[in-house]
Motif scaffolding. Structure first.
Motif, PDB file in Angstrom:
ATOM      1  N   GLY A  86      11.441  10.645  -5.150  1.00  0.00           N
ATOM      2  CA  GLY A  86      12.735  11.066  -4.624  1.00  0.00           C
ATOM      3  C   GLY A  86      12.773  10.977  -3.108  1.00  0.00           C
ATOM      4  O   GLY A  86      13.822  11.124  -2.494  1.00  0.00           O
ATOM      5  N   LEU A  87      11.642  10.746  -2.493  1.00  0.00           N
ATOM      6  CA  LEU A  87      11.525  10.627  -1.039  1.00  0.00           C
ATOM      7  C   LEU A  87      11.746   9.173  -0.667  1.00  0.00           C
ATOM      8  O   LEU A  87      10.812   8.391  -0.553  1.00  0.00           O
ATOM      9  N   ASP A  88      12.996   8.803  -0.492  1.00  0.00           N
ATOM     10  CA  ASP A  88      13.383   7.409  -0.347  1.00  0.00           C
ATOM     11  C   ASP A  88      13.688   7.056   1.113  1.00  0.00           C
ATOM     12  O   ASP A  88      14.755   6.545   1.418  1.00  0.00           O
ATOM     13  N   ALA A  89      12.764   7.328   2.021  1.00  0.00           N
ATOM     14  CA  ALA A  89      12.945   7.012   3.438  1.00  0.00           C
ATOM     15  C   ALA A  89      12.241   5.692   3.750  1.00  0.00           C
ATOM     16  O   ALA A  89      11.145   5.445   3.242  1.00  0.00           O
ATOM     17  N   PRO A  90      12.842   4.841   4.588  1.00  0.00           N
ATOM     18  CA  PRO A  90      12.225   3.543   4.900  1.00  0.00           C
ATOM     19  C   PRO A  90      10.801   3.647   5.443  1.00  0.00           C
ATOM     20  O   PRO A  90       9.944   2.841   5.093  1.00  0.00           O
ATOM     21  N   GLN A  91      10.530   4.659   6.264  1.00  0.00           N
ATOM     22  CA  GLN A  91       9.181   4.782   6.823  1.00  0.00           C
ATOM     23  C   GLN A  91       8.171   5.192   5.750  1.00  0.00           C
ATOM     24  O   GLN A  91       7.007   4.799   5.798  1.00  0.00           O
ATOM     25  N   VAL A  92       8.604   5.970   4.768  1.00  0.00           N
ATOM     26  CA  VAL A  92       7.718   6.356   3.667  1.00  0.00           C
ATOM     27  C   VAL A  92       7.419   5.129   2.804  1.00  0.00           C
ATOM     28  O   VAL A  92       6.276   4.896   2.407  1.00  0.00           O
ATOM     29  N   LYS A  93       8.448   4.349   2.532  1.00  0.00           N
ATOM     30  CA  LYS A  93       8.254   3.119   1.754  1.00  0.00           C
ATOM     31  C   LYS A  93       7.283   2.188   2.466  1.00  0.00           C
ATOM     32  O   LYS A  93       6.342   1.669   1.852  1.00  0.00           O
ATOM     33  N   ALA A  94       7.474   1.987   3.754  1.00  0.00           N
ATOM     34  CA  ALA A  94       6.598   1.097   4.522  1.00  0.00           C
ATOM     35  C   ALA A  94       5.156   1.596   4.486  1.00  0.00           C
ATOM     36  O   ALA A  94       4.217   0.807   4.297  1.00  0.00           O
ATOM     37  N   ALA A  95       4.962   2.889   4.658  1.00  0.00           N
ATOM     38  CA  ALA A  95       3.611   3.458   4.653  1.00  0.00           C
ATOM     39  C   ALA A  95       2.956   3.306   3.276  1.00  0.00           C
ATOM     40  O   ALA A  95       1.768   2.968   3.185  1.00  0.00           O
ATOM     41  N   ALA A  96       3.707   3.540   2.218  1.00  0.00           N
ATOM     42  CA  ALA A  96       3.157   3.421   0.864  1.00  0.00           C
ATOM     43  C   ALA A  96       2.744   1.981   0.565  1.00  0.00           C
ATOM     44  O   ALA A  96       1.664   1.734   0.027  1.00  0.00           O
ATOM     45  N   LEU A  97       3.591   1.031   0.928  1.00  0.00           N
ATOM     46  CA  LEU A  97       3.264  -0.372   0.691  1.00  0.00           C
ATOM     47  C   LEU A  97       2.081  -0.810   1.550  1.00  0.00           C
ATOM     48  O   LEU A  97       1.221  -1.569   1.099  1.00  0.00           O
ATOM     49  N   GLU A  98       2.015  -0.307   2.759  1.00  0.00           N
ATOM     50  CA  GLU A  98       0.894  -0.621   3.649  1.00  0.00           C
ATOM     51  C   GLU A  98      -0.427  -0.077   3.085  1.00  0.00           C
ATOM     52  O   GLU A  98      -1.475  -0.708   3.212  1.00  0.00           O
ATOM     53  N   GLN A  99      -0.381   1.093   2.450  1.00  0.00           N
ATOM     54  CA  GLN A  99      -1.583   1.695   1.858  1.00  0.00           C
ATOM     55  C   GLN A  99      -2.036   0.963   0.593  1.00  0.00           C
ATOM     56  O   GLN A  99      -3.165   1.128   0.159  1.00  0.00           O
ATOM     57  N   GLY A 100      -1.132   0.184  -0.008  1.00  0.00           N
ATOM     58  CA  GLY A 100      -1.531  -0.585  -1.185  1.00  0.00           C
ATOM     59  C   GLY A 100      -0.657  -0.441  -2.411  1.00  0.00           C
ATOM     60  O   GLY A 100      -0.981  -0.988  -3.471  1.00  0.00           O
ATOM     61  N   ALA A 101       0.451   0.289  -2.316  1.00  0.00           N
ATOM     62  CA  ALA A 101       1.356   0.385  -3.467  1.00  0.00           C
ATOM     63  C   ALA A 101       1.928  -0.999  -3.783  1.00  0.00           C
ATOM     64  O   ALA A 101       2.223  -1.782  -2.875  1.00  0.00           O
ATOM     65  N   ASP A 102       2.057  -1.289  -5.066  1.00  0.00           N
ATOM     66  CA  ASP A 102       2.618  -2.573  -5.491  1.00  0.00           C
ATOM     67  C   ASP A 102       4.139  -2.537  -5.563  1.00  0.00           C
ATOM     68  O   ASP A 102       4.798  -3.547  -5.334  1.00  0.00           O
ATOM     69  N   TYR A 103       4.679  -1.372  -5.906  1.00  0.00           N
ATOM     70  CA  TYR A 103       6.124  -1.184  -6.003  1.00  0.00           C
ATOM     71  C   TYR A 103       6.478   0.159  -5.399  1.00  0.00           C
ATOM     72  O   TYR A 103       5.702   1.110  -5.468  1.00  0.00           O
TER      73      TYR A 103
END
Length: 125
Positions: A86-103
């Motif tokens: 539910g935490l749909d902030a662009p910086q959170v998305k960028a950090a998650a993908l940078e850490q290795g999330a696939d989606y």
């Protein structure tokens, strides 16, 4: 021979975990689904039964999902990781993908076919 896939759902809401588990089990037949409500429980599962796919919320008790992403990828880099939050902030998305999330999917917008497509793509890959 088809192998069963291990799927882990990490989310503080038991209702959400049960709902997502039902969707996964309805759309995929050869799966074992485990549930964790926080990062500590998830790490216990990682140590005993490493999953093939992890569905993870970023808003976990005591720790954010970012630290857990690193723990998951440390167990095996090929574990597919879907952030469903539910935490749909662009910086959170960028950090998650940078850490290795696939989606990275917003709970608010990941309904219906998009969620089912991601379930198929991650479990069948």
């Amino acid at each position: 021979m088809l192998l069963r896939k291990n799927v882990m759902i990490v989310d503080p809401s038991p209702i959400f975990r049960r709902s997502l588990k039902a969707v996964i089990e309805t759309n995929e037949t050869l799966v074992n689904v485990s549930e964790a409500e926080n990062a500590d429980q998830a790490r216990d599962i990682l140590g005993s039964q490493p999953p093939d796919v992890v569905f993870l919320d970023m808003l976990l008790p005591l720790e954010t999902g970012l630290g857990l992403i690193a723990s998951v990828k440390a167990v095996a880099a090929d574990i597919r990781l879907v952030v469903l939050t539910g935490l749909d902030a662009p910086q959170v998305k960028a950090a998650a993908l940078e850490q290795g999330a696939d989606y990275f999917l917003s709970k608010e917008h990941a309904t219906g076919l998009r969620l089912i497509d991601v379930i198929h793509e991650t479990i069948r890959r």
